[in-house]
Design an enzyme around this catalytic site. Sequence first.
Site, mmCIF file in Angstrom:
data_model
loop_
_atom_site.group_PDB
_atom_site.id
_atom_site.type_symbol
_atom_site.label_atom_id
_atom_site.label_comp_id
_atom_site.label_asym_id
_atom_site.label_seq_id
_atom_site.Cartn_x
_atom_site.Cartn_y
_atom_site.Cartn_z
ATOM 1 N N CYS A 155 37.326 43.727 40.399
ATOM 2 C CA CYS A 155 38.135 43.295 39.004
ATOM 3 C C CYS A 155 39.285 43.147 39.499
ATOM 4 O O CYS A 155 40.592 44.169 39.486
ATOM 5 C CB CYS A 155 38.463 44.616 37.996
ATOM 6 S SG CYS A 155 36.251 45.537 37.529
ATOM 7 N N PRO A 171 45.135 39.861 38.563
ATOM 8 C CA PRO A 171 45.316 38.262 39.067
ATOM 9 C C PRO A 171 45.897 37.838 40.393
ATOM 10 O O PRO A 171 45.783 37.080 41.320
ATOM 11 C CB PRO A 171 46.191 38.617 38.559
ATOM 12 C CG PRO A 171 47.566 39.523 38.023
ATOM 13 C CD PRO A 171 45.873 40.022 37.791
ATOM 14 N N GLY A 172 45.604 39.019 41.193
ATOM 15 C CA GLY A 172 44.851 38.969 42.785
ATOM 16 C C GLY A 172 45.481 39.243 43.629
ATOM 17 O O GLY A 172 45.708 38.732 44.981
ATOM 18 N N LYS A 216 46.333 42.825 44.498
ATOM 19 C CA LYS A 216 45.191 43.285 45.567
ATOM 20 C C LYS A 216 44.603 42.617 46.351
ATOM 21 O O LYS A 216 44.625 43.234 48.198
ATOM 22 C CB LYS A 216 44.157 44.908 45.134
ATOM 23 C CG LYS A 216 44.783 45.642 43.659
ATOM 24 C CD LYS A 216 44.595 46.218 43.563
ATOM 25 C CE LYS A 216 45.475 47.084 42.289
ATOM 26 N NZ LYS A 216 45.602 45.714 40.940
ATOM 27 N N ASP A 251 35.911 38.828 39.144
ATOM 28 C CA ASP A 251 36.632 39.898 38.024
ATOM 29 C C ASP A 251 35.406 39.046 36.619
ATOM 30 O O ASP A 251 35.519 37.546 37.404
ATOM 31 C CB ASP A 251 37.562 38.904 38.317
ATOM 32 C CG ASP A 251 38.706 39.497 36.735
ATOM 33 O OD1 ASP A 251 38.822 40.692 37.282
ATOM 34 O OD2 ASP A 251 38.798 39.010 35.595
ATOM 35 N N ASP A 298 30.129 39.444 36.109
ATOM 36 C CA ASP A 298 30.370 41.198 35.814
ATOM 37 C C ASP A 298 30.096 42.299 36.340
ATOM 38 O O ASP A 298 29.098 42.433 37.317
ATOM 39 C CB ASP A 298 29.613 41.172 34.478
ATOM 40 C CG ASP A 298 29.580 42.569 33.227
ATOM 41 O OD1 ASP A 298 29.745 43.221 33.567
ATOM 42 O OD2 ASP A 298 29.705 41.674 31.955
ATOM 43 N N CYS A 318 45.488 51.760 35.628
ATOM 44 C CA CYS A 318 46.567 52.088 35.630
ATOM 45 C C CYS A 318 46.797 52.678 34.388
ATOM 46 O O CYS A 318 47.473 52.229 34.000
ATOM 47 C CB CYS A 318 47.352 50.601 36.436
ATOM 48 S SG CYS A 318 46.661 49.444 34.519
#
Length: 429
Positions: free
Chosen positions: A254, A257-258, A260, A277, A303, A375
Amino acid sequence: MNNKYNLRAIAASAISQVLDKGQSLSTVLPEYQKNISDKDKSLLQELCFGTLRVLPELEWYVQQLMAKVMTGKQRPLHYLLMVGLYQLLYTRIPAHAAVAETVNGAVVLKRPQMKGLINGVMRQFQRQQQIMSEQFQSQNGRFLHPGWLLQRIQLAYPQQWQAIIDANNQKPPMWLRVNRQHHSCEQYLQLLQQAGIEAFPHPDYSDALRLAAPCSVTLLPGFEQGWVTVQDASAQGCVSVLEPQNGEIILDLCAAPGGKTTHILEAAPEAKVIAVDVDEGRLKRVTENLVRLNQQATVIAGDGREPLTWSNGQIYDRILLDAPCSATGVIRRHPDIKWLRRNSDIDELVSLQKEIINAIWPQLKSGGTMIYATCSILPEENKLQIDDFIQNHSDAKLVSIGDSPSPYRQNLPSPDGGDGFFYAKLIKA
């Protein structure tokens, strides 16, 4: 008036996409910002985010000021009016300019016959502003959260719920992540000082700096060269807890947008990182971030519930699972979450998280580390989810995080701190 476009009409249209069509503001807004100047981009952002942040307050005023709320094809004018009231209440735009531009917005929205109505309502609000504001503060809506969410937060945090709500209703601080391949945090702090930008280090996360006031990335020393990235402190905490090492095979699941993915590579540039993702569109952002920071990773659309379809049987040394969640910890950054989420979403998300963590666990090597992160601030998605996982997996062991004896860490949003975020650290026996 600028003849090219009317920002208030654009804001009303964007808000309509969120509230009537269920789109997320961060998806919608870039489309509306395409053809407007940089200065106007930030004002448009302020009008959209601000209006959604205090939506129940603006709704209440409109209901008091009008005999009948506008519906159907008139709906964009309802949002235009709310944008108008937001300017009077929460911006430094001179009142006469706010009124004039909002009234002109009716023309752009092809409802010129409504100019008089918009003008009348805004003028009436100006006359009654103080007394109406005082009346609103005695209403339940003053917490600016939907009832179901307020209830869940009160139940989970009987002592802290008010502080959480207050933090959610404020504008978020801007956090930077210093790229340790270029500078230490202390060195970059000095570069910021030389550029006249005030910043403060985070007590726990060694790469994180909070700016005293948000600024454009173009003002940040070496941003284009990859010296620094904009990323919330709590999101940075994931990699602090993961402790990636050079030479390891690490899965960022997951990943879009990158933020991490790139942080892992800054901490361990010789690790082999696989970023996966389910959303192909958002994976473009991962690739863009890798290019800006001059990094290499394998980026895959897949997935998390079906790792065998994309992993080729790969076993990982470490897995960072930043699970899909309610995002209730990042409401101050994305106020539309309050109006897009439904109470029923929480149970669905808990089921999805459970499917993903159960599916990916077999891909972790013996002795390997998995960080489960969200989060969210809701216990169902966090501590209770992990408690359930541990009960059903005898080979999963929770270990303490950092100096804390607890195997969990639940950050809550705070004005000078990071967003709401949860981490749990699991070792495979």
